[in-house]
Design an enzyme around this catalytic site. Structure first.
Site, mmCIF file in Angstrom:
data_model
loop_
_atom_site.group_PDB
_atom_site.id
_atom_site.type_symbol
_atom_site.label_atom_id
_atom_site.label_comp_id
_atom_site.label_asym_id
_atom_site.label_seq_id
_atom_site.Cartn_x
_atom_site.Cartn_y
_atom_site.Cartn_z
ATOM 1 N N CYS A 19 -5.306 -3.118 2.762
ATOM 2 C CA CYS A 19 -5.660 -3.284 3.399
ATOM 3 C C CYS A 19 -6.490 -3.118 5.383
ATOM 4 O O CYS A 19 -6.686 -4.097 5.310
ATOM 5 C CB CYS A 19 -4.803 -1.352 4.608
ATOM 6 S SG CYS A 19 -4.550 -1.386 6.291
ATOM 7 N N GLU A 51 0.823 -1.233 0.297
ATOM 8 C CA GLU A 51 -0.009 0.354 0.180
ATOM 9 C C GLU A 51 0.741 1.310 0.548
ATOM 10 O O GLU A 51 1.738 1.457 0.800
ATOM 11 C CB GLU A 51 -0.737 0.322 1.359
ATOM 12 C CG GLU A 51 -1.859 1.173 1.468
ATOM 13 C CD GLU A 51 -2.638 0.946 2.594
ATOM 14 O OE1 GLU A 51 -3.490 2.044 3.336
ATOM 15 O OE2 GLU A 51 -2.031 0.374 3.545
ATOM 16 N N LYS A 93 -9.524 1.636 -3.564
ATOM 17 C CA LYS A 93 -9.961 1.374 -2.361
ATOM 18 C C LYS A 93 -11.401 1.557 -1.640
ATOM 19 O O LYS A 93 -11.560 3.345 -1.770
ATOM 20 C CB LYS A 93 -9.168 1.634 -0.630
ATOM 21 C CG LYS A 93 -9.165 1.301 0.141
ATOM 22 C CD LYS A 93 -8.417 1.501 1.450
ATOM 23 C CE LYS A 93 -8.850 1.086 2.661
ATOM 24 N NZ LYS A 93 -7.750 1.162 3.936
#
Length: 507
Positions: A384, A269, A334
């Protein structure tokens, strides 16, 4: 009452040991048995709520207090204020078991029904709400304790592809209720020996079902093993966004990419500390040539903008991933953002007077994005925190043959956070019967097979490349097909039955 609250706090704190990196999963049941026994001896709703709150406070203060590292050390919030913020956050999380305690005491149902059905269902319903309200924080859901360690497969792991993590939580809670009901000392119930024996047998059968289901193959290989390189840059968080360290960070990732042998190379990330449009073209060219030379693709976590970069009011910023290599370029944004870390909840902008977090104004990406086509396979990408939401990860299946998680847990230092997060990835692998491949900045960078077992991992806080042969798989588990719907339906039915019983009792 004070003694009961102290016991509740201790039982909640002990429950943390059921999770990674300790994997002492029987303590999940012990912790619940203590909680349910305290509830059984506390008929007043307010006192039962206080016990639930104390249990939750013990669990979360022991289990997620590492948040203070991101607030104080890296977010520059003053230490006293950061400590207070974490205490208030854990207190908020403790409201959910408090609600469960209040509800099970408030409804007038027979004592046996309370222990065997209402307490377990109220507890798991509160867990589910915690994972949904205000974008959700489904950390330390008790079902996660049943993921396999390096030494042993936990008995209830077999239920994951069928019922998911909340289903496993429900089985743990049902077991705890049965233990309390069957014990002569843990509850006020007076049961015949035959009834106690029946409860024990029912619990044993339920657990044997998990062992039998663990042998079931829910998916099959969809091709040959794919060479994958998972990169761990180990860039210290306090250096990551410093302009004078930017060149060193880029050079580190270029060197790691050059060492990689996989047809799919995965960088973590926000690997490069800049927006995609600011990355020098020469850097992207080097990465492209490396991916093409390996006969595949490179997937890189990086923030990018969508819109007119000359007019800031028309830009959407995404925490995303981009692919470079033999396949056509692709992007992933995301979709499930972290409150305060990646977006500011309404009415909470004042928090940023004391908190400094780079790139905290992201826009959520589209829901249920299609898997990426990388190195000849469909790959479900998540970033994440997203892999704590099982139903959202399952949405990329059945097309996705592999799952990839890209994370940066450096925000939380050397704490329990990274191991706990890796355990959540193990559950996603179990639920979907797919390999989960994790590339992180500081750890845990690992490859997990379709049974949730960690096949290979890099030591935390080291720089390197994890080379693994990942097996792409096809097939649909019951959880992928139905997600959390069966468990939610059962919770709703039991709650409706309990409310109906209560209505009759008060007439």
């Amino acid at each position: 009452m004070f003694a009961r609250l102290v016991v509740a706090v201790a039982a909640g704190a002990a429950g943390v040991l059921a999770f990674a990196p300790f994997y002492a999963w029987p303590l999940a049941i012990v912790s619940l048995v203590v909680l349910f026994s305290l509830w059984a001896h506390t008929p007043a709703p307010r006192q039962a709520a206080a016990i639930g709150f104390a249990w939750g406070l013990g669990l979360f203060l022991a289990g997620v207090s590492w948040i203070v590292v991101s607030l104080h050390v890296y977010g520059n919030m003053p230490a006293p204020l950061a400590g207070l913020a974490v205490f208030l956050f854990c207190s908020y999380l403790a409201l959910y078991p408090a609600l469960a305690g209040w509800l099970q005491a408030r409804l007038q149902v027979p004592s046996l029904m309370r222990l065997l059905l209402l307490m377990p269902v109220a507890f798991v319903s509160a867990e589910y709400l915690r994972g949904w309200v205000v974008s959700g924080f489904p950390w330390l859901i008790l079902g996660y304790s049943q993921t396999p360690s390096a030494e042993i497969m936990a008995p209830l792991a077999g239920y994951a592809p069928v019922l998911g993590v909340f289903g496993i939580s429900l089985i743990l809670a049902l077991t705890a209720g049965a233990v309390v009901a069957a014990s002569k000392n843990l509850s006020t119930l007076v049961l015949l020996p035959a009834a106690r024996h029946a409860l024990v047998i029912a619990a044993v059968v339920l657990w044997l079902g998990g062992v039998l289901l663990a042998a079931q193959e829910w998916s099959s290989p969809s091709g040959k093993a794919l060479p994958v390189s998972l990169v761990q840059g180990n860039i210290a968080q306090h250096l990551k966004w410093r302009e004078d360290q930017r060149a060193a960070t880029i050079e580190a990732y270029l060197e790691l990419a050059e060492q990689s042998r996989g047809r799919l190379i995965v960088l973590p990330e926000t690997a490069l500390p800049m927006m995609l449009h600011d990355v020098p073209g020469a850097v992207l060219s080097v990465l492209h040539r490396k991916a093409a030379a390996n006969g595949g693709d490179l997937l890189m976590g990086i923030a990018y903008a969508d819109g007119n970069t000359k007019a800031a009011n028309f830009i959407d910023y995404y925490n995303g991933a981009v692919s470079i290599g033999a396949s056509p370029p692709q992007r992933y944004a995301k979709q499930h953002l972290v409150a305060f870390g990646e977006f500011v909840p309404p009415l909470f902008s004042w928090v940023y007077r004391w908190l400094t977090i780079p790139l905290s104004g992201f826009t959520p990406g589209p829901r249920s994005p299609a898997p990426m086509q990388l190195a000849g396979h469909f790959v479900g990408v998540n970033i994440c925190y997203e892999d704590t939401f099982g139903a959202e990860i399952a949405a990329s299946l059945p097309r996705a043959e592999l799952l990839v998680n890209m994370s940066n847990m450096a925000w939380y230092g050397d704490s329990l956070a990274a191991d706990q997060h890796a355990q959540f990835s193990q559950m996603r692998a179990l639920e979907t019967s797919r390999w989960m491949l994790r590339s992180t900045n500081t750890g845990v960078t690992a490859a997990m097979d379709e049974k949730g077992r960690i096949v290979k991992a890099l030591p935390q806080f080291t720089r390197g490349v994890l080379e693994v042969e990942a097996v792409p798989r096809q097939g649909v588990t019951p959880y992928v097909r139905w997600k959390d719907a069966p468990v939610l339906l059962l919770l709703v039915l039991v709650l409706l039955l309990s409310f109906n019983q209560h209505r009759r009792a008060v007439k």
